[in-house]
Design a protein around this motif. Structure first.
Motif, PDB file in Angstrom:
ATOM      1  N   ALA A 188       0.850  -1.189   0.000  1.00  0.00           N
ATOM      2  CA  ALA A 188       0.000   0.000   0.000  1.00  0.00           C
ATOM      3  C   ALA A 188       0.885   1.238   0.000  1.00  0.00           C
ATOM      4  O   ALA A 188       1.787   1.362   0.828  1.00  0.00           O
ATOM      5  CB  ALA A 188      -0.914   0.006   1.217  1.00  0.00           C
ATOM      6  N   LEU A 189       0.621   2.139  -0.935  1.00  0.00           N
ATOM      7  CA  LEU A 189       1.302   3.434  -0.991  1.00  0.00           C
ATOM      8  C   LEU A 189       0.265   4.495  -0.683  1.00  0.00           C
ATOM      9  O   LEU A 189      -0.609   4.788  -1.507  1.00  0.00           O
ATOM     10  CB  LEU A 189       1.917   3.660  -2.371  1.00  0.00           C
ATOM     11  CG  LEU A 189       2.658   4.997  -2.564  1.00  0.00           C
ATOM     12  CD1 LEU A 189       3.872   5.083  -1.641  1.00  0.00           C
ATOM     13  CD2 LEU A 189       3.068   5.181  -4.020  1.00  0.00           C
ATOM     14  N   LEU A 190       0.346   5.070   0.518  1.00  0.00           N
ATOM     15  CA  LEU A 190      -0.680   5.980   1.038  1.00  0.00           C
ATOM     16  C   LEU A 190      -0.024   7.334   1.278  1.00  0.00           C
ATOM     17  O   LEU A 190       0.779   7.490   2.198  1.00  0.00           O
ATOM     18  CB  LEU A 190      -1.277   5.408   2.320  1.00  0.00           C
ATOM     19  CG  LEU A 190      -1.770   3.956   2.185  1.00  0.00           C
ATOM     20  CD1 LEU A 190      -2.146   3.381   3.542  1.00  0.00           C
ATOM     21  CD2 LEU A 190      -2.939   3.860   1.217  1.00  0.00           C
ATOM     22  N   THR A 191      -0.343   8.306   0.456  1.00  0.00           N
ATOM     23  CA  THR A 191       0.428   9.543   0.411  1.00  0.00           C
ATOM     24  C   THR A 191      -0.344  10.737   0.960  1.00  0.00           C
ATOM     25  O   THR A 191      -1.568  10.730   1.039  1.00  0.00           O
ATOM     26  CB  THR A 191       0.861   9.863  -1.034  1.00  0.00           C
ATOM     27  OG1 THR A 191      -0.290  10.219  -1.816  1.00  0.00           O
ATOM     28  CG2 THR A 191       1.547   8.671  -1.679  1.00  0.00           C
ATOM     29  N   LEU A 192       0.433  11.760   1.334  1.00  0.00           N
ATOM     30  CA  LEU A 192      -0.075  13.101   1.617  1.00  0.00           C
ATOM     31  C   LEU A 192      -1.089  13.137   2.749  1.00  0.00           C
ATOM     32  O   LEU A 192      -2.117  13.809   2.675  1.00  0.00           O
ATOM     33  CB  LEU A 192      -0.656  13.731   0.350  1.00  0.00           C
ATOM     34  CG  LEU A 192       0.367  13.931  -0.776  1.00  0.00           C
ATOM     35  CD1 LEU A 192      -0.325  14.248  -2.085  1.00  0.00           C
ATOM     36  CD2 LEU A 192       1.346  15.040  -0.413  1.00  0.00           C
ATOM     37  N   SER A 193      -0.783  12.424   3.834  1.00  0.00           N
ATOM     38  CA  SER A 193      -1.596  12.518   5.047  1.00  0.00           C
ATOM     39  C   SER A 193      -1.097  13.692   5.881  1.00  0.00           C
ATOM     40  O   SER A 193       0.116  13.872   6.048  1.00  0.00           O
ATOM     41  CB  SER A 193      -1.495  11.230   5.868  1.00  0.00           C
ATOM     42  OG  SER A 193      -1.988  10.132   5.138  1.00  0.00           O
ATOM     43  N   VAL A 194      -2.013  14.490   6.411  1.00  0.00           N
ATOM     44  CA  VAL A 194      -1.604  15.674   7.163  1.00  0.00           C
ATOM     45  C   VAL A 194      -0.827  15.263   8.403  1.00  0.00           C
ATOM     46  O   VAL A 194      -1.144  14.271   9.068  1.00  0.00           O
ATOM     47  CB  VAL A 194      -2.805  16.551   7.558  1.00  0.00           C
ATOM     48  CG1 VAL A 194      -3.507  17.111   6.333  1.00  0.00           C
ATOM     49  CG2 VAL A 194      -3.786  15.797   8.443  1.00  0.00           C
ATOM     50  N   ALA A 195       0.207  16.037   8.703  1.00  0.00           N
ATOM     51  CA  ALA A 195       1.061  15.751   9.856  1.00  0.00           C
ATOM     52  C   ALA A 195       0.778  16.676  11.035  1.00  0.00           C
ATOM     53  O   ALA A 195       1.368  16.509  12.098  1.00  0.00           O
ATOM     54  CB  ALA A 195       2.534  15.863   9.458  1.00  0.00           C
TER      55      ALA A 195
END
Length: 318
Positions: A188-195
């Motif tokens: 799974a490549l899960l991108t751009l989650s807020v930090a």
């Protein structure tokens, strides 16, 4: 894998149902999570295509290219596969496919999931048709609930992708997503989650107060918000998957002023929704920030994280 584009072209959003804005557009009293099943025909889109298109360039620059080599190695070593099948969850306008498909070799079949038929149509029509080595890329669309995926829904999947999705899920929804990926034995490549971290130059004394209120808004009604990547990493690790995390910040300067301005409106608006007592001061803050943005005097660093989870393939060794 077939080359027919099933774009649900006969299903269009009702006039006026697409609401421009910096992020999720929700019905009154409804949480802004991703619900793709059991919705009525009048349920408005969660994300405006104008916002998704505005952010696509910054997303493409921000995504962590360092995660692609380990992903390529895993895909090349998947047992018994000729070509890859990629499920893009909450695909929106299809920006992930436009970014990733030309960076991977070999035939690809993309299955685009979203609850909005207008966005699915846009994503299918605008999808790339060739991989990095010129191999064919095909696409189909599915309306379904990304929070209710089961391993059966991902049978035959080589890869699961998503952008800006994890932070609008609950812990239970992340657990379901992780279990589905692990059950299917696919990465799974899960991108751009807020930090949860923002740096604005020049600084303002109210920056931190707005950020705290925004982060609280992101966590409303059990949503994970800035905690999403940590929770997702823990869930994958509990299933024995190898997890890598890489920063993927937006770096917004004068050239990105339209995106910065729209992001500011959404960021401050969410903070005020969470803490209405901030409204008067926040209105002045937003006005000053927008003036500085229009003058080319503002730069913003919006921190995100990308996550690559490598679950054990179900048909062979790791």
């Amino acid at each position: 894998m077939g080359g027919t584009v099933r774009a649900d072209a006969g299903e269009q959003a009702e006039p006026g149902s697409v609401i421009p804005g910096a992020g999720p557009a929700t019905a009154p009293g409804e949480r802004a999570t991703v619900r793709l099943r059991d919705v009525g025909p009048d349920d408005p889109p969660r994300y405006a295509p104008e916002w998704l298109e505005l952010r696509e360039g910054a997303d493409a620059v921000a995504r962590a290219g360092d995660l692609l080599d380990p992903l390529r190695i895993r895909l090349a070593n998947l047992p018994g596969r000729s070509g890859v099948v990629i499920h893009d969850l909450g695909c929106g306008t299809g920006s992930m496919g436009r970014w990733l498909a030309p960076r991977l070799d070999g035939p690809q079949h993309w299955i685009l999931h979203d609850r909005d038929p207008y966005l699915l149509h846009f994503a299918a029509v605008a999808s790339p048709r060739a991989a990095a080595d010129g191999s064919r890329v095909t696409v189909e669309t599915r309306r379904g609930d990304v929070a209710r995926l089961t391993p059966d829904a991902l049978v035959g999947a080589s890869l699961v992708t998503a952008s800006a999705l994890l932070d609008v899920l609950t812990r239970e929804e992340v657990d379901a997503l992780v279990a589905a990926c692990v059950g299917a034995g696919c990465p799974a490549l899960l991108t751009l989650s807020v930090a949860g971290r923002v740096e604005i130059t020049p600084a303002d004394p109210m920056d931190e107060e707005i950020a705290d209120a925004f982060n609280a808004h992101q966590r409303r009604d059990g949503l994970l918000g800035p905690d999403a990547v940590t929770v997702t990493c823990e869930a994958f690790a509990a299933h024995g998957a190898t997890v890598r995390v890489h920063p993927s910040a937006w770096r917004l300067g004068p050239d990105e002023a339209p995106l910065t301005a729209e992001w500011l409106r959404g960021w401050v608006g969410a903070a005020v929704e969470e803490r209405p007592e901030l409204k008067d001061r926040a209105d002045r803050y937003l006005r000053d920030r927008l003036e500085a943005c229009a003058a080319g005097e503002l730069s913003v660093l919006v921190h995100h994280s990308d996550l690559l989870a490598l679950a054990r393939p179900t048909g062979g060794t790791r």
